[in-house]
Enzyme design. Sequence first.
Site, mmCIF file in Angstrom:
data_model
loop_
_atom_site.group_PDB
_atom_site.id
_atom_site.type_symbol
_atom_site.label_atom_id
_atom_site.label_comp_id
_atom_site.label_asym_id
_atom_site.label_seq_id
_atom_site.Cartn_x
_atom_site.Cartn_y
_atom_site.Cartn_z
ATOM 1 N N ARG A 1 0.826 -1.210 0.000
ATOM 2 C CA ARG A 1 0.000 0.000 0.000
ATOM 3 C C ARG A 1 0.862 1.262 0.000
ATOM 4 O O ARG A 1 0.527 2.261 0.625
ATOM 5 C CB ARG A 1 -0.955 0.013 1.193
ATOM 6 N N SER B 1 -11.759 -0.665 2.370
ATOM 7 C CA SER B 1 -10.982 -1.007 3.565
ATOM 8 C C SER B 1 -10.325 0.249 4.131
ATOM 9 O O SER B 1 -9.561 0.918 3.441
ATOM 10 C CB SER B 1 -9.911 -2.045 3.231
ATOM 11 N N GLU C 1 -5.810 3.614 5.385
ATOM 12 C CA GLU C 1 -5.466 3.552 3.964
ATOM 13 C C GLU C 1 -5.812 4.825 3.204
ATOM 14 O O GLU C 1 -5.050 5.265 2.364
ATOM 15 C CB GLU C 1 -6.160 2.353 3.301
#
Length: 349
Positions: free
Chosen positions: A156, A233, A328
């Site tokens: 990520r 998410s 995120e």
Amino acid sequence: MLKLNTLAVDASARYVIAITSVEELESALTFARTRGLEWFVIGAGSNLILASDFSGLIIHNQISGREILSDNGASVVLKAGAGEVWHDWVRYTLRQGLAGLENLSLIPGTVGAAPVQNIGAYGEEIANSLLSVQVYDCDRSEVRTLSAAECEFAYRDSLFKQQAGRFVILSVTFKLCRYGAPGGHYDFNLSYQPLADLTAKTPPNSPQDVSDIVCAIRREKLPDPQQIPNVGSFFKNPVIDVSHFERLHHEYPSMPHYPAQKGVKVAAGWLIDQLGWKGYRNALVGIHEQQALVLINHGGGRGADILALAQQVADSVFKQFEIQLEIEPVVLGGSSVPGHSSSRFEPGR
């Protein structure tokens, strides 16, 4: 900005400019610089939290285009404009009989935003099929092409997050396999356990088969942002050192875990679920009843409301497990959430 973020946060920007070319991007940047405005690039707004109104310029990247650059029968190199919808792009590659992106089906957002976070799902990451990224380098005021290695992909993470505001992605080039081509070989990535379970009795016969299963899993677990406002998410799966994991695993033998380069990766959703957060809601925001990783806006919630709930969740996880969660999504505006990005120039998905 209400319709430009999938959390449906009703925040405003002073200016919004949609761009469809490099020339329009340069004009937008000139507009911002000559007026002393901060600027911020968005795609579909599906990985963006508007923590407050924005007094600068929002640049909405709508650069489109699809092009096959080479095809040797076994593999194909093809390019997509940054403004292309990601799932539409995946479906396009599947119609060409190409494999490589099937596990990444139905992820919200645009092609240009995908490399920023090195999007991943069900055991796959975009870094595994990406060949290069064409960018506008704002420091040099020129168009450049960065190889996959130069993008510095990690979990990520990428160069585009580390040097937020320097690069605006224009297009992305992929190298994909032609499934079933003579002399070619391709193994589907079925490492994600639910995917492996669903294909154990009936192995997939095509990338489309895998995509269909992935879409079914996502629809079952994750709410459609058009129906229930969310950014997917919300927290990254944390990586902890081995000794820390062993202590926790002794107390929680059922804790899901995965090997990581530097330690052990544990499931953030499981941690949150253990503390009873799944299905929580207050008057404005909450957590999805089927997926503890998804924070949702029930209507009228502001970015500050979402971030306050995220802080509560992160605090409770740290208190119980001594694990620091990181979020995120990109945050436009201030926040005290651990690990959030407050860079005013970081591009949103």
